[in-house]
Write an enzyme that holds these catalytic residues in place. Structure first.
Site, PDB file in Angstrom:
ATOM      1  N   TYR A 142       0.821  -1.214   0.000  1.00  0.00           N
ATOM      2  CA  TYR A 142       0.000   0.000   0.000  1.00  0.00           C
ATOM      3  C   TYR A 142       0.855   1.265   0.000  1.00  0.00           C
ATOM      4  CZ  TYR A 142      -3.630  -3.256   1.357  1.00  0.00           C
ATOM      5  OH  TYR A 142      -4.497  -4.303   1.392  1.00  0.00           O
ATOM      6  N   LYS A 189       4.691 -14.929   3.943  1.00  0.00           N
ATOM      7  CA  LYS A 189       4.922 -15.763   2.750  1.00  0.00           C
ATOM      8  C   LYS A 189       6.443 -15.871   2.585  1.00  0.00           C
ATOM      9  CE  LYS A 189       3.356 -17.855  -0.992  1.00  0.00           C
ATOM     10  NZ  LYS A 189       2.759 -19.183  -0.917  1.00  0.00           N
ATOM     11  N   ASP A 221      -1.118 -18.760   2.515  1.00  0.00           N
ATOM     12  CA  ASP A 221      -2.027 -19.686   1.819  1.00  0.00           C
ATOM     13  C   ASP A 221      -2.554 -20.751   2.785  1.00  0.00           C
ATOM     14  OD1 ASP A 221       0.680 -20.218   1.822  1.00  0.00           O
ATOM     15  OD2 ASP A 221       0.699 -21.305  -0.064  1.00  0.00           O
ATOM     16  N   ASP A 245      -5.575  -7.653   5.279  1.00  0.00           N
ATOM     17  CA  ASP A 245      -6.760  -7.140   4.588  1.00  0.00           C
ATOM     18  C   ASP A 245      -7.613  -8.315   4.090  1.00  0.00           C
ATOM     19  OD1 ASP A 245      -8.519  -5.591   3.218  1.00  0.00           O
ATOM     20  OD2 ASP A 245      -7.081  -4.724   1.819  1.00  0.00           O
ATOM     21  N   ASP A 249     -11.242 -10.240   6.037  1.00  0.00           N
ATOM     22  CA  ASP A 249     -12.529 -10.330   5.328  1.00  0.00           C
ATOM     23  C   ASP A 249     -12.994 -11.786   5.287  1.00  0.00           C
ATOM     24  OD1 ASP A 249     -12.733  -7.638   4.866  1.00  0.00           O
ATOM     25  OD2 ASP A 249     -13.224  -7.862   2.735  1.00  0.00           O
TER      26      ASP A 249
END
Ligand code: NAD
Length: 365
Positions: A142, A189, A221, A245, A249
């Site tokens: 971001y 990751k 993952d 993020d 959700d």
């Protein structure tokens, strides 16, 4: 207690739900003898239309004076459908977090028992799940360098993390775990990304200062899969901005609906409290928005920024009571919900305020 709160409704259903959140704060102030004063600040599409900026300096100045901020959401279909627009509502959100030094986003994911049936995940998998996410807010793709090259046919966003950014959020996560079930899952990751390898090394170093807390490292993952397969296996989860993020959700489905999830963004100064959902233009102005995420954000505000645990608990109990009494907004209703129990935004907000009055009166007897 006397406090000053800035209300930042923003766009779409942000306005509708923060009205309910503020009403709840007013009822708490009245029931418990506090004095809350309010200022309003604009952000997002509304601010762009009025001033040309997604977060005008005046809004920022108002927020800086506050003891806490209750925020709604930003966003408008105009920008979603036109990526070429240069001034965008979400810039206001990113700037607000950056300028106020809000580097940690806390998202408690806990299902009210009454809503076990509202999730698409089986009740026996969900029952007892209680996760506290720490999403880093000021780094990652971001804020890294981005751009286009080769005549616009190649694009890049840089995932970047600094040691201090990982350290400070890791400390917050480990401290929170000490007051809970003493387990931190750090999600990265690291098998692919260099920034994740730094993340993992720093979390490992910080973990050494909290020998009473178990630490596990998980690839994003695998974490995405395990959240749905066995949500009870998580206690505190700490992760970067992008992974956080997406995972939060996903985890909203554990709580039944986006409309149920509150969050707190904290750093070194004023705290900001907001629902995790967006401006939801598909339901704006229809009275369909679930105000409970904003109301539960107000509960987090009372607890984290003001240290008012009893008052915060009263809001949560008022929400639980409304659900126990069978009241639902449409997003959390199911086929068995009688139509007279399905409430609109304002009516659900009023129901919570009524319960607060009732609970405060019973407690003071
Ligand atoms: P969204 O969260 O606004 O909506 C996703 C879905 O959930 C929609 O179907 C919506 O109707 C439903 N929903 C969301 N909140 C609800 C509530 N309180 N009650 C009932 N149903 C609810 O996400 P989106 O559709 O991806 O984005 C819409 C706009 O919001 C976009 O412009 C996006 O950029 C913006 N957005 C803002 C924030 C923020 O301000 N923090 C976060 C996410 C998205």
């Amino acid at each position: 207690m006397k406090k000053r709160i800035t209300i930042v409704p923003g766009d779409g259903i942000g306005k509708e739900v923060t009205t309910c959140g503020k009403n709840v704060l007013d009822h708490i102030a009245q029931a418990f003898g506090h004095e809350f004063e309010y200022d309003y600040a604009s952000i997002g599409h509304e601010a762009i239309e009025a001033t040309g900026e997604a977060l005008p300096e005046e809004s920022l100045a108002t927020m800086r004076k506050a003891d806490a901020i209750l925020f709604g959401a930003v966003g408008h279909p105009k920008y979603d459908n036109d990526p070429t627009l240069k001034v965008r509502p979400e810039q206001g959100l990113l700037k607000m977090r950056k300028e106020l030094g809000l580097y940690a986003n806390l998202r408690p994911i806990k299902l009210f028992d009454e809503l076990l049936g509202a999730s698409s995940i089986k009740p026996e998998v969900l029952r007892g799940a209680d996760i506290l996410f720490f999403r880093e807010l000021t780094g990652d793709v971001y804020f890294g360098e981005r751009g286009r090259k080769d005549d616009g046919n190649t694009a890049y966003d840089t995932m970047i993390y600094h040691r201090y950014e990982v350290e400070r959020i890791a400390h917050k996560a480990f401290k929170a775990a000490q007051t809970r079930r003493k387990k931190v899952t750090s999600v990265d990751k690291a098998n692919v990304l260099e920034s994740s390898r730094l993340w993992r090394a720093v979390v490992q170093e910080v973990a050494a200062e909290y020998p009473d807390v178990e630490v596990e490292h998980m690839f994003v993952d695998a974490a995405a899969m395990k959240l749905i397969q066995n949500p009870r296996s998580f206690d505190v989860v700490v992760t970067g901005n992008l992974f956080g993020d997406i995972l939060t959700d996903e985890a909203s489905q554990i709580a039944g609906s986006m409309g149920m999830l509150a969050s707190a963004s904290v750093g070194d100064s004023v705290g900001l409290y907001e629902p995790i959902h967006g401006s939801a233009h598909d339901i704006t102005g229809k009275g369909l928005a679930n105000p409970l995420a904003s109301i539960l954000s107000a509960a987090l505000l009372l607890d984290i920024s003001f240290g008012l645990k009893e008052e915060s608990e009263c809001v949560i109990r008022a929400v639980a009571q409304a659900l126990k009494d069978g009241y639902r907004t449409r997003d959390i209703a199911d086929k068995d919900t009688p139509s007279d129990k399905i409430l609109g935004t304002e009516a659900m907000g009023n129901q919570i305020c009524k319960n607060i009055r009732m609970l405060a009166a019973v407690d003071s007897e």
